[in-house]
Design an enzyme around this catalytic site. Structure first.
Site, mmCIF file in Angstrom:
data_model
loop_
_atom_site.group_PDB
_atom_site.id
_atom_site.type_symbol
_atom_site.label_atom_id
_atom_site.label_comp_id
_atom_site.label_asym_id
_atom_site.label_seq_id
_atom_site.Cartn_x
_atom_site.Cartn_y
_atom_site.Cartn_z
ATOM 1 C CG ASP A 127 0.988 19.278 7.704
ATOM 2 O OD1 ASP A 127 2.066 19.330 8.316
ATOM 3 O OD2 ASP A 127 0.066 20.079 7.895
ATOM 4 C CG ASP A 325 5.419 21.117 10.989
ATOM 5 O OD1 ASP A 325 4.727 20.288 10.389
ATOM 6 O OD2 ASP A 325 5.225 22.338 10.931
#
Lengths: 416, 31
Positions: A127, A325
């Site tokens: 992440d 992201d």
């Protein structure tokens, strides 16, 4: 489609190629020996796949919206959140303050790392939107069911606690010192899933012969990730002080890393650290600073559809900045930019039947009966002129043949 | 804030060149 030096204006693709295979297509032997294998969490290449119970596409998109909401809350209200946390700390309550808006709830790609000595393999989400890495850990007051045996510090000869007053503990954003001098962390996510435990260090094996001694991470003793997650933990790749790239940089120098997310759940990609030469076709754009210091911001300035740049004033993109992201599934654009993209896409897709909306995706088509479809090309234009042409899978979100959607959504707000 | 999500990153090599403060995209990165 134009070939050669001219960019393509259209993609003509087989409809069946848009759908994921049910079998895993293993990647070719990686030329990068230090590269980790990256797979989609719910696909046939995932070690979690055999368990089944994957969420539906609509559920994935609903969780995606939770994540994006949490990113926005974090940016808009960081000071208020910290004040609340400090107030709880001042009252010396036993429970640690929950940190809202650390957005980890819908990361979709996992890799396998080795933790401890001897190393135990664990499947963790990657992440770029988070900092502290963590895994479920013994002793576990409340752990959800996971794929692999729990990480057990007692079984590792290189495990050690991180003391409260240490430099490592101070670097952890969501840390609190406890009376027993243990450095504790507590993270609550947008969907109220959470993890808390102690900050520890142990050897991390990224690949054969690539070990990172003294890796600092969260040992989660009380974790709840909701009904779908069977992951062993999450590894944070953002710009924060304890993120994996920051710790790799401190050890080896250079905080760079690269990854490729596979085009389909049945294919593999990779995550690599170190100073490997970029591929010759790579185009670079400046990494800019934004309101959230630990996030990676890009300066998106325009969008092209079918080779033509849409009429969107650059100021539209500049209002809130653009974060890249891995944990968000769908890209969000300011309403005016999204409206322009949607209009151009709809005009180009006039030959196809519309389908109902899918959660936050409002522009969907029914390709039933078509073996090949013709969709417009799209490209993202960054400051300095860097233009990244998306392929068909980067423009579409394919739920089923009868419901294939434009894979973008609106932020819903011009000013953020 | 606008988001560049993972649907649009698929198949690219995405390079985080933190030292030079730049991000790169290379097509067909998973092959």
């Amino acid at each position: 489609a134009a070939e050669g030096s001219e960019p393509k204006k259209w993609h003509v693709v087989s409809v069946s190629s848009l759908l994921p295979s049910t079998a895993c297509t293993a990647a070719k032997a990686a030329s990068k020996s230090s590269a980790l294998r990256v797979v989609h969490r719910h696909g046939p290449c995932s070690p979690l796949h055999a368990r089944g119970d994957a969420p539906s596409h609509a559920e994935i998109l609903e969780r995606d919206q939770d994540r994006v909401d949490s990113i926005r809350r974090r940016i808009a209200g960081a000071s208020a959140i910290i004040s609340d946390a400090d107030r709880v700390a001042d009252s010396k309550t036993v429970s640690l303050p929950a940190r809202w808006g650390i957005p980890l709830d819908t990361t979709n790609y996992i890799t396998t790392v080795g933790l401890g000595t001897p190393p135990r393999n664990l499947s963790v989400e990657i992440d770029t939107g988070s900092d502290l890495s963590w895994v479920q850990c013994k002793p576990c007051a409340r752990c959800y069911e996971q794929q692999d045996p729990l990480y057990d510090p007692a079984q590792s000869s290189t495990h050690s606690a991180v003391p409260c007053g240490s430099r490592e503990c101070q670097k952890v954003e969501a840390q609190r010192c406890a009376a027993d001098d243990k450095c504790r962390y507590d993270i609550t996510y947008a969907d109220k899933s959470h993890t808390n435990g102690t900050v520890v260090r142990d050897a991390l094996t990224l690949a054969v012969s690539h070990a990172l001694p003294g890796f600092v991470f969260g040992c989660g003793h009380d974790n709840d990730m909701g009904p779908y997650d069977k992951i062993d933990g999450i590894f944070g790749l953002n710009r924060g002080k304890v993120s994996l790239p920051s710790q790799v940089a401190a050890r080896y120098g250079g905080a760079g890393f690269s990854y490729c997310l596979p085009s389909s759940p049945s294919a593999e990609g990779y995550l690599a650290f170190g100073g490997a030469a970029p591929p010759p076709n790579a185009q670079f754009t400046e990494m800019v600073n934004g309101a959230e210091p630990s996030s990676y911001y890009l300066d998106l300035v325009g969008i092209k559809v079918a080779g033509r740049e849409l009429e969107i004033p650059p100021a539209v993109f500049a209002a809130g900045g653009t974060i890249i992201d891995t944990g968000s599934v769908i890209s969000r654009l300011p309403p005016r930019a999204y409206a322009a993209l949607r209009s151009a896409f709809v005009r180009s897709m006039a030959a196809y039947r519309r389908a109902p909306a899918l959660s936050l995706l409002d522009t969907c088509y029914n390709f039933t009966g078509h073996t090949r479809v013709r969709i417009p090309s799209a490209a993202l234009v960054f400051a300095g002129g860097t233009t990244v042409s998306l392929n068909a899978r980067g423009l579409l979100f394919v739920s089923t043949v009868s419901q294939t959607c434009l894979g973008f959504a609106s932020t819903g707000d011009e000013t953020t | 804030v606008n988001i560049l999500g993972n649907t649009q990153q698929k198949t690219f090599t995405v390079i985080y060149d933190v030292d030079k403060k730049r991000i790169g995209f290379g097509a067909k990165g998973c092959n």
